[in-house]
Design an enzyme around this catalytic site. Structure first.
Site, PDB file in Angstrom:
ATOM      1  N   LYS A  84      -1.876   9.507   0.625  1.00 17.54           N
ATOM      2  CA  LYS A  84      -3.055   9.964   1.479  1.00 17.54           C
ATOM      3  C   LYS A  84      -2.276  10.961   2.474  1.00 17.54           C
ATOM      4  O   LYS A  84      -2.892  11.649   3.149  1.00 17.54           O
ATOM      5  CB  LYS A  84      -3.366   8.675   2.165  1.00 17.54           C
ATOM      6  CG  LYS A  84      -4.442   7.602   0.997  1.00 17.54           C
ATOM      7  CD  LYS A  84      -5.471   8.592   0.472  1.00 17.54           C
ATOM      8  CE  LYS A  84      -6.451   7.629  -0.194  1.00 17.54           C
ATOM      9  NZ  LYS A  84      -7.861   8.374  -0.775  1.00 17.54           N
ATOM     10  N   TYR A  98       0.808  -1.075   0.051  1.00 19.20           N
ATOM     11  CA  TYR A  98       0.072  -0.086  -0.080  1.00 19.20           C
ATOM     12  C   TYR A  98       0.944   1.325  -0.067  1.00 19.20           C
ATOM     13  O   TYR A  98       0.372   2.141   0.157  1.00 19.20           O
ATOM     14  CB  TYR A  98      -0.971   0.025   1.272  1.00 19.20           C
ATOM     15  CG  TYR A  98      -2.079   0.964   1.258  1.00 19.20           C
ATOM     16  CD1 TYR A  98      -3.341   0.439   0.358  1.00 19.20           C
ATOM     17  CD2 TYR A  98      -2.036   1.891   2.151  1.00 19.20           C
ATOM     18  CE1 TYR A  98      -4.293   1.279   0.401  1.00 19.20           C
ATOM     19  CE2 TYR A  98      -3.231   2.729   1.758  1.00 19.20           C
ATOM     20  CZ  TYR A  98      -4.311   2.428   1.199  1.00 19.20           C
ATOM     21  OH  TYR A  98      -5.665   3.254   1.318  1.00 19.20           O
TER      22      TYR A  98
HETATM   23  N1  LIG Z   1     -12.483   0.760   0.724  1.00 18.40           N
HETATM   24  C1  LIG Z   1     -11.752   1.101   1.755  1.00 18.40           C
HETATM   25  O1  LIG Z   1     -11.413  -0.024   2.292  1.00 18.40           O
HETATM   26  C2  LIG Z   1     -11.388   2.386   1.998  1.00 18.40           C
HETATM   27  C3  LIG Z   1     -10.567   2.681   3.150  1.00 18.40           C
HETATM   28  C4  LIG Z   1     -10.091   3.703   3.387  1.00 18.40           C
HETATM   29  C5  LIG Z   1     -10.209   4.957   2.686  1.00 18.40           C
HETATM   30  N2  LIG Z   1     -10.821   4.529   1.244  1.00 18.40           N
HETATM   31  C6  LIG Z   1     -10.911   5.673   0.157  1.00 18.40           C
HETATM   32  O2  LIG Z   1     -12.247   5.998   0.058  1.00 18.40           O
HETATM   33  C7  LIG Z   1     -12.326   6.502  -1.412  1.00 18.40           C
HETATM   34  C8  LIG Z   1     -13.194   5.680  -2.077  1.00 18.40           C
HETATM   35  O3  LIG Z   1     -12.762   4.413  -2.179  1.00 18.40           O
HETATM   36  P1  LIG Z   1     -13.663   2.957  -2.533  1.00 18.40           P
HETATM   37  O4  LIG Z   1     -13.345   1.946  -1.682  1.00 18.40           O
HETATM   38  O5  LIG Z   1     -15.177   3.586  -2.733  1.00 18.40           O
HETATM   39  O6  LIG Z   1     -13.101   2.869  -3.832  1.00 18.40           O
HETATM   40  P2  LIG Z   1     -13.601   2.103  -5.167  1.00 18.40           P
HETATM   41  O7  LIG Z   1     -14.571   1.331  -4.846  1.00 18.40           O
HETATM   42  O8  LIG Z   1     -12.012   1.593  -5.710  1.00 18.40           O
HETATM   43  O9  LIG Z   1     -14.008   3.229  -6.324  1.00 18.40           O
HETATM   44  C9  LIG Z   1     -12.864   4.201  -6.576  1.00 18.40           C
HETATM   45  C10 LIG Z   1     -13.812   5.405  -7.332  1.00 18.40           C
HETATM   46  O10 LIG Z   1     -12.862   6.361  -7.583  1.00 18.40           O
HETATM   47  C11 LIG Z   1     -13.269   6.585  -9.014  1.00 18.40           C
HETATM   48  N3  LIG Z   1     -11.780   6.996  -9.743  1.00 18.40           N
HETATM   49  C12 LIG Z   1     -10.850   6.164  -9.609  1.00 18.40           C
HETATM   50  N4  LIG Z   1      -9.958   6.810 -10.536  1.00 18.40           N
HETATM   51  C13 LIG Z   1     -10.416   7.703 -10.961  1.00 18.40           C
HETATM   52  C14 LIG Z   1      -9.838   8.983 -11.927  1.00 18.40           C
HETATM   53  N5  LIG Z   1      -8.855   8.959 -12.473  1.00 18.40           N
HETATM   54  N6  LIG Z   1     -10.724   9.903 -11.940  1.00 18.40           N
HETATM   55  C15 LIG Z   1     -12.185  10.055 -11.624  1.00 18.40           C
HETATM   56  N7  LIG Z   1     -12.680   8.974 -10.803  1.00 18.40           N
HETATM   57  C16 LIG Z   1     -11.763   7.873 -10.632  1.00 18.40           C
HETATM   58  C17 LIG Z   1     -13.857   5.237  -9.604  1.00 18.40           C
HETATM   59  O11 LIG Z   1     -14.657   5.760 -10.773  1.00 18.40           O
HETATM   60  P3  LIG Z   1     -14.777   4.831 -11.863  1.00 18.40           P
HETATM   61  O12 LIG Z   1     -15.541   3.528 -11.078  1.00 18.40           O
HETATM   62  O13 LIG Z   1     -15.979   5.425 -12.647  1.00 18.40           O
HETATM   63  O14 LIG Z   1     -13.695   4.413 -12.669  1.00 18.40           O
HETATM   64  C18 LIG Z   1     -14.570   4.924  -8.217  1.00 18.40           C
HETATM   65  O15 LIG Z   1     -15.884   5.605  -8.307  1.00 18.40           O
HETATM   66  C19 LIG Z   1     -10.798   6.625  -1.868  1.00 18.40           C
HETATM   67  O16 LIG Z   1     -10.224   7.629  -1.455  1.00 18.40           O
HETATM   68  C20 LIG Z   1     -10.001   5.619  -0.964  1.00 18.40           C
HETATM   69  O17 LIG Z   1      -8.934   5.714  -0.937  1.00 18.40           O
HETATM   70  C21 LIG Z   1     -11.373   3.462   0.997  1.00 18.40           C
END
Ligand SMILES: NC(=O)c1ccc[n+]([C@@H]2O[C@H](COP(=O)([O-])OP(=O)(O)OC[C@H]3O[C@@H](n4cnc5c(N)ncnc54)[C@H](OP(=O)(O)O)[C@@H]3O)[C@@H](O)[C@H]2O)c1
Lengths: 81, 257
Positions: free
Chosen positions: B158, B151
């Site tokens: 981040k 990571y």
């Molecule tokens: N899931 C976890 O466990 C977790 C934990 C801590 C923090 N987070 C944070 O929470 C946030 C959302 O995470 P998630 O788990 O919901 O992510 P995810 O399911 O992997 O989805 C990623 C999202 O970001 C969009 N995206 C990726 N690259 C992009 C780009 N270049 N331009 C515009 N949109 C883009 C994707 O759009 P498309 O699908 O249309 O490509 C999707 O909507 C992130 O910042 C992540 O780091 C997640």
């Protein structure tokens, strides 16, 4: 330059592979393209031809030829529209 | 808390935490700009679900890793609405690599989307927030503080985002804009499924001292709070949403319950 040649040039540059080694039958594994290479290639081709390549479709590409065929299809559709 | 009449841009809001956040803000009355990148169908569904809550949804495809595309997206917002009240920098991407395997391409890609895009979006957004008590919330992860397998580049991006949050918070005070971040630990989304499948994190879904897994909505609720006037005196902070996991490293979750 044909569409195939143009796409080949873009992919070869991103993946750092000799474009003369690429054929329509090459798989992405053959040219050692990882998932980041794939996304970058898709984005570069989208920008170049001003088309959108749906992810749902891109996931189905097995070979470089599948990629080229899909782009040609989208361009033909665009022409019609 | 009502956000009636407000306009919010949530980057990457087609699915996952971004979608939950967009729906939460919409349920409080905000119109939403749904930004997406690769998954149009998911984003269209989110826009539909937002509209069924009785507010407006505007779909904009833009790769936030590309500064030109960020500008195009904000040009659309500026021309269509002329203002913005809330920006949630949620979109993130990353390449799972150990430090010795990170190359320039993986670094630039990840930093471009996770750290540079929030800055560029904030710069454009701040101009559209003039006189509107704007709110900016950046979505971070515990990987900024703690080491998770493969990571590194995301974790560093981040950490940069959290530092950026502090600078924005102070430097945007003259514009009356509140800036904060929310950092979650493992949240049940597709990204998590991927990490578990690859064996990179343990499938300990029940494992938080709070007794259950974190849902996208848990993050969304905190974002909504930070977008409200109730949070006016919170500036530049990163609020951790992890069910207590990070402060109890020596206590197994089952014991903690
Ligand atoms: N899931 C976890 O466990 C977790 C934990 C801590 C923090 N987070 C944070 O929470 C946030 C959302 O995470 P998630 O788990 O919901 O992510 P995810 O399911 O992997 O989805 C990623 C999202 O970001 C969009 N995206 C990726 N690259 C992009 C780009 N270049 N331009 C515009 N949109 C883009 C994707 O759009 P498309 O699908 O249309 O490509 C999707 O909507 C992130 O910042 C992540 O780091 C997640």
């Amino acid at each position: 330059m044909s569409i195939e040649e143009q796409i080949k040039e873009i992919v070869a540059k991103i993946v750092h592979v000799d474009k003369n080694l690429m054929t329509k039958e090459s798989t992405f594994k053959d040219i050692k393209a990882d998932s980041l290479d794939m996304v970058q290639a898709l984005v570069a081709v989208e920008d170049k031809f001003d088309i959108e390549i749906l992810d749902e479709e891109a996931q189905k590409f097995q070979t470089f030829g599948d990629f080229v065929d899909y782009v040609e299809k989208r361009l033909a559709e665009k022409e019609k529209a | 808390m009502s956000l009636k009449g407000k306009l919010a841009l949530v980057t990457g809001s087609g699915r996952g935490i971004g979608r939950a956040t967009a729906l939460k803000l919409a349920s409080q009355g905000a119109d939403i700009v749904v930004n997406f990148f690769r998954r149009r169908e998911a984003a269209e569904q989110t826009a539909k679900d937002i509209e069924s809550l009785g507010v407006k949804a505007e779909l904009i495809r833009a790769n936030v890793g590309d500064p030109a595309k960020i500008n195009e997206m904000f040009d659309v917002i500026e021309n269509r609405f002329g203002h913005l009240d809330i920006l949630v920098n949620n979109a993130a991407s990353g390449v799972g690599r150990t430090v010795m395997d990170i190359d320039v391409k993986a670094w630039d890609w990840t930093m471009g989307i996770n750290a540079r895009a929030p800055l560029l979006c904030a710069q454009r957004a701040a101009k559209l927030m003039k006189g509107r008590h704007g709110k900016i919330v950046n979505i971070s992860s515990l990987g900024s503080l703690f080491v998770l397998p493969t990571y590194a580049v995301v974790g560093v991006s981040k950490a940069a985002l959290e530092a950026l949050t502090r600078y924005l918070a102070i430097e945007l005070t003259p514009q009356d804009i509140c800036v904060n971040a929310v950092a979650a630990s493992a949240v049940e989304t597709e990204a998590l499924k991927f990490y578990i499948k690859e064996g990179l994190i343990k499938d300990n879904r029940q494992a938080t001292p709070a007794g259950r897994m974190i849902a996208p909505d848990d993050v969304a609720r905190v974002v909504a709070f930070l977008c409200s006037e109730e949070a006016f005196m919170i500036r530049g902070q990163t609020i951790i949403v992890d069910g207590g996991t990070s402060i109890a490293p020596f206590i197994a979750a089952k014991e903690a319950q």
